[in-house]
Design a protein around this motif. Structure first.
Motif, short mmCIF file in Angstrom:
data_model
loop_
_atom_site.label_atom_id
_atom_site.label_comp_id
_atom_site.label_asym_id
_atom_site.label_seq_id
_atom_site.Cartn_x
_atom_site.Cartn_y
_atom_site.Cartn_z
N MET A 117 0.81 -1.26 -0.16
CA MET A 117 0.15 0.04 -0.19
C MET A 117 0.78 1.41 -0.28
SD MET A 117 -3.40 -0.58 2.31
CE MET A 117 -2.62 -1.49 3.66
N MET A 118 1.73 1.06 0.60
CA MET A 118 2.77 2.43 0.75
C MET A 118 3.48 2.37 -0.65
SD MET A 118 4.99 1.92 4.33
CE MET A 118 6.00 3.35 3.93
N LEU A 119 3.92 1.40 -1.38
CA LEU A 119 4.47 1.56 -2.67
C LEU A 119 3.38 2.08 -3.81
CD1 LEU A 119 6.67 -1.66 -2.74
CD2 LEU A 119 7.43 0.62 -2.47
N GLU A 120 2.18 1.51 -3.53
CA GLU A 120 1.13 2.09 -4.40
C GLU A 120 0.29 3.32 -4.04
OE1 GLU A 120 -1.55 -0.95 -4.05
OE2 GLU A 120 -0.27 -2.60 -5.18
N ASN A 121 1.19 3.79 -2.74
CA ASN A 121 0.41 5.35 -2.49
C ASN A 121 -1.09 5.33 -2.11
OD1 ASN A 121 0.98 7.79 -1.36
ND2 ASN A 121 0.52 8.97 -3.33
N SER A 122 -1.56 3.88 -1.90
CA SER A 122 -2.94 3.83 -1.29
C SER A 122 -2.82 4.02 0.34
CB SER A 122 -3.45 2.56 -1.71
OG SER A 122 -2.87 1.46 -1.15
N GLY A 123 -3.99 4.48 0.77
CA GLY A 123 -3.89 4.37 2.54
C GLY A 123 -3.44 5.43 2.94
N LYS A 124 -2.84 6.57 2.09
CA LYS A 124 -1.94 7.58 2.41
C LYS A 124 -1.11 7.51 3.50
CE LYS A 124 -6.03 10.82 1.13
NZ LYS A 124 -6.96 11.65 1.78
N PHE A 125 -0.31 6.28 3.23
CA PHE A 125 0.67 6.24 4.48
C PHE A 125 1.77 7.16 4.18
CE2 PHE A 125 -1.15 1.74 4.37
CZ PHE A 125 -0.77 1.47 5.56
N ARG A 126 2.21 7.57 3.07
CA ARG A 126 3.28 8.74 3.06
C ARG A 126 2.90 9.78 3.61
NH1 ARG A 126 4.74 8.07 -3.56
NH2 ARG A 126 4.49 5.77 -3.68
N GLN A 127 1.82 10.32 3.75
CA GLN A 127 1.15 11.60 4.19
C GLN A 127 1.15 11.45 5.81
OE1 GLN A 127 -0.11 10.16 1.60
NE2 GLN A 127 0.78 11.38 0.08
N ARG A 128 0.77 10.05 6.33
CA ARG A 128 0.34 9.95 7.70
C ARG A 128 1.62 9.83 8.63
NH1 ARG A 128 -5.23 6.55 7.05
NH2 ARG A 128 -6.57 8.09 6.29
N GLY A 129 2.71 9.58 8.20
CA GLY A 129 3.99 9.66 8.85
C GLY A 129 4.10 8.18 9.53
N LEU A 130 5.18 8.13 10.39
CA LEU A 130 5.76 6.93 10.99
C LEU A 130 4.97 6.41 12.09
CD1 LEU A 130 9.51 7.60 10.88
CD2 LEU A 130 8.55 6.08 9.35
N ASP A 131 4.33 7.19 12.95
CA ASP A 131 3.36 6.70 13.82
C ASP A 131 2.31 6.02 13.34
OD1 ASP A 131 2.52 9.20 12.81
OD2 ASP A 131 2.11 10.11 14.71
N TYR A 132 1.76 6.38 12.23
CA TYR A 132 0.65 5.78 11.49
C TYR A 132 1.16 4.40 10.97
CZ TYR A 132 -3.32 4.54 8.75
OH TYR A 132 -4.34 4.02 7.89
N LEU A 133 2.28 4.37 10.48
CA LEU A 133 2.93 3.11 9.98
C LEU A 133 3.04 2.10 11.32
CD1 LEU A 133 4.08 1.31 8.07
CD2 LEU A 133 6.27 2.60 8.21
N LEU A 134 3.59 2.56 12.30
CA LEU A 134 3.64 1.66 13.52
C LEU A 134 2.46 1.01 13.91
CD1 LEU A 134 5.10 0.57 15.87
CD2 LEU A 134 4.62 2.62 17.10
N TYR A 135 1.15 2.06 13.83
CA TYR A 135 -0.09 1.50 14.15
C TYR A 135 -0.68 0.46 13.06
CZ TYR A 135 -4.90 1.33 12.58
OH TYR A 135 -6.11 0.69 12.27
N SER A 136 -0.19 0.72 11.87
CA SER A 136 -0.50 -0.30 10.73
C SER A 136 0.15 -1.57 10.80
CB SER A 136 -0.28 0.25 9.36
OG SER A 136 -0.99 1.46 9.29
N LEU A 137 1.66 -1.62 11.31
CA LEU A 137 2.15 -2.80 11.71
C LEU A 137 1.71 -3.86 12.91
CD1 LEU A 137 5.78 -1.69 11.03
CD2 LEU A 137 4.00 -2.64 9.20
N ILE A 138 1.25 -3.00 13.98
CA ILE A 138 0.74 -3.59 14.96
C ILE A 138 -0.74 -4.26 14.61
CG2 ILE A 138 0.18 -3.19 17.40
CD1 ILE A 138 1.87 -1.06 17.63
N ASP A 139 -1.49 -3.45 13.93
CA ASP A 139 -2.93 -3.82 13.58
C ASP A 139 -2.70 -5.09 12.79
OD1 ASP A 139 -5.80 -3.35 13.56
OD2 ASP A 139 -5.31 -3.20 11.39
N VAL A 140 -1.71 -5.13 11.99
CA VAL A 140 -1.68 -6.67 11.29
C VAL A 140 -1.31 -7.72 12.04
CG1 VAL A 140 0.00 -7.96 9.72
CG2 VAL A 140 -0.78 -5.59 8.98
N LEU A 141 -0.35 -7.66 13.18
CA LEU A 141 -0.23 -8.70 14.16
C LEU A 141 -1.54 -8.94 14.86
CD1 LEU A 141 3.31 -7.61 15.27
CD2 LEU A 141 2.74 -9.09 13.27
N ILE A 142 -2.15 -7.98 15.47
CA ILE A 142 -3.59 -8.11 15.98
C ILE A 142 -4.51 -8.87 15.10
CG2 ILE A 142 -5.33 -7.02 17.18
CD1 ILE A 142 -2.56 -6.89 18.66
#
Length: 363
Positions: free
Chosen positions: A165-190
């Motif tokens: 999603m980051m490479l495709e620029n979907s989900g606005k990962f690039r604009q939302r920053g590293l804290d949102y990226l951390l949330y996304s990674l934790i969410d995958v594990l949950i």
């Protein structure tokens, strides 16, 4: 969700070697504790800003400059046995040695804390090995102002959807920053916790049917193993809930206010998982009671049948016993139809008792 049969939990995670040499060493000593899953460590870098993104693997981690912060950087470390590499990354980002020690200890309890402006969070990831075995591994994260480092024990594809999603620029990962990226990674594990919990629910549903249809000793062992799985997942979920709740309570500069609601969502998911596990624990107790009740009921039915058979044969045995005596003066023995009369009496006695038992609904 497909039904998963006979899920088993294992503390093993596929590794053959175990490293554990902390005894006698001072605090902060870097020693890998846990399974060694692979011979080499994989390092992947994702650099991005609002306008561009670059993803690449590091072929020679010993010469790579991990501390370049011209762009936001996500560093993926897969494999923890290269202590020199972990130490080099720690020194580059000025990470406390106690934090690095916790990262290398794959048996550590889930927790979150802030050291020198860097957020450290470690948790367990559950997954299915093959079709029926639950396994767990440690996942750790370091979040700084311009970097996020993730540590896994071995290669996994868990974070690939986020990366894509980051490479495709979907989900606005690039604009939302590293804290949102951390949330996304934790969410995958949950989300993987949900998969495991739903698999347990499927098993319990199947067991409930089997207990009523054909209770057997094998079901007791299945119930015991499922209970063990529930205890293991709950034991990990509680400190994970505490660590996420700690992030909520503390006002962290590294996690912006607009991103904090996403961590609230993770917190709610973990509470829901704990509620499911508590419900399943109660259901396990209920299944045990149902199993014992069904076994007792079946035993009572067998005893009732044997009692009825015994009751039927008591008068028949009495009659046979009388005419089995070898007295000389027994007139009935000389009757022409005495044998058939006795058989008739036995038949009518048996028929009468069976009719009586049927009317009493004992049969």
């Amino acid at each position: 969700m497909k039904s998963r049969k006979n899920i088993r939990h294992s503390s093993k995670s596929g590794g053959n070697k175990r490293v554990s040499g902390k005894t006698g060493l001072p605090p902060g000593s870097l020693v890998h504790i846990g399974k060694v899953h692979k011979d080499t460590v994989s390092v992947c870098i994702t650099e991005f800003d609002d306008s561009a993104i670059r993803n690449f693997e590091v072929s020679d981690p010993t010469r790579f400059d991990f501390t370049d912060q011209s762009r936001l950087r996500w560093i993926e470390i897969e494999g923890l046995q290269d202590i020199a590499l972990i130490e080099r990354i720690g020194k580059g980002f000025k990470i406390n040695s106690m934090v690095l020690e916790d990262i290398l200890n794959t048996e550590h309890r889930p927790k979150s804390e802030v050291h020198d402006g860097v957020l450290f969070l470690t948790m367990k990831a559950f997954f299915l090995h093959g079709q029926n075995e639950i396994q767990s591994e440690q996942a750790s994260f370091l979040l700084g102002d311009r970097f996020l480092v993730s540590f896994l024990e071995k290669d996994h594809t868990w974070f690939d959807p986020v990366k894509n999603m980051m490479l495709e620029n979907s989900g606005k990962f690039r604009q939302r920053g590293l804290d949102y990226l951390l949330y996304s990674l934790i969410d995958v594990l949950i989300d993987q916790y949900y998969e495991i919990v739903e698999g347990i629910a499927d098993q319990l549903e199947d067991l409930e049917e089997q207990i009523f249809e054909n209770p057997s000793q094998e079901l007791v062992e299945k119930i015991r193993l499922i209970k063990k799985d529930i205890i293991t997942i709950r034991k990990v979920s509680i400190p994970t809930h505490e660590s996420i709740n700690k992030l909520k309570r503390e006002e962290l500069v590294l996690i912006r206010k607009e991103v904090m609601p996403y961590f609230d969502d993770i917190h709610d998911h973990i509470i829901q998982i704990l509620d499911y596990l508590d419900t399943y624990r109660e259901l396990i107790t209920e299944l045990k009671e149902n199993y014992l009740s069904n076994i007792t009921l079946r035993m009572n039915q067998v005893m009732k049948l044997l009692t009825i058979i015994t009751t039927i044969f008591i008068p028949l045995t009495f009659i046979a016993g009388i005419y089995g005596m070898n007295f000389t003066n027994m007139p009935e023995l000389n009757w022409k139809y005495g044998y058939f009369i006795v058989l008739g009496i036995m038949f009518f006695l048996t028929s009468g008792m069976l009719i009586y038992f049927r009317r009493k609904k004992w049969l």
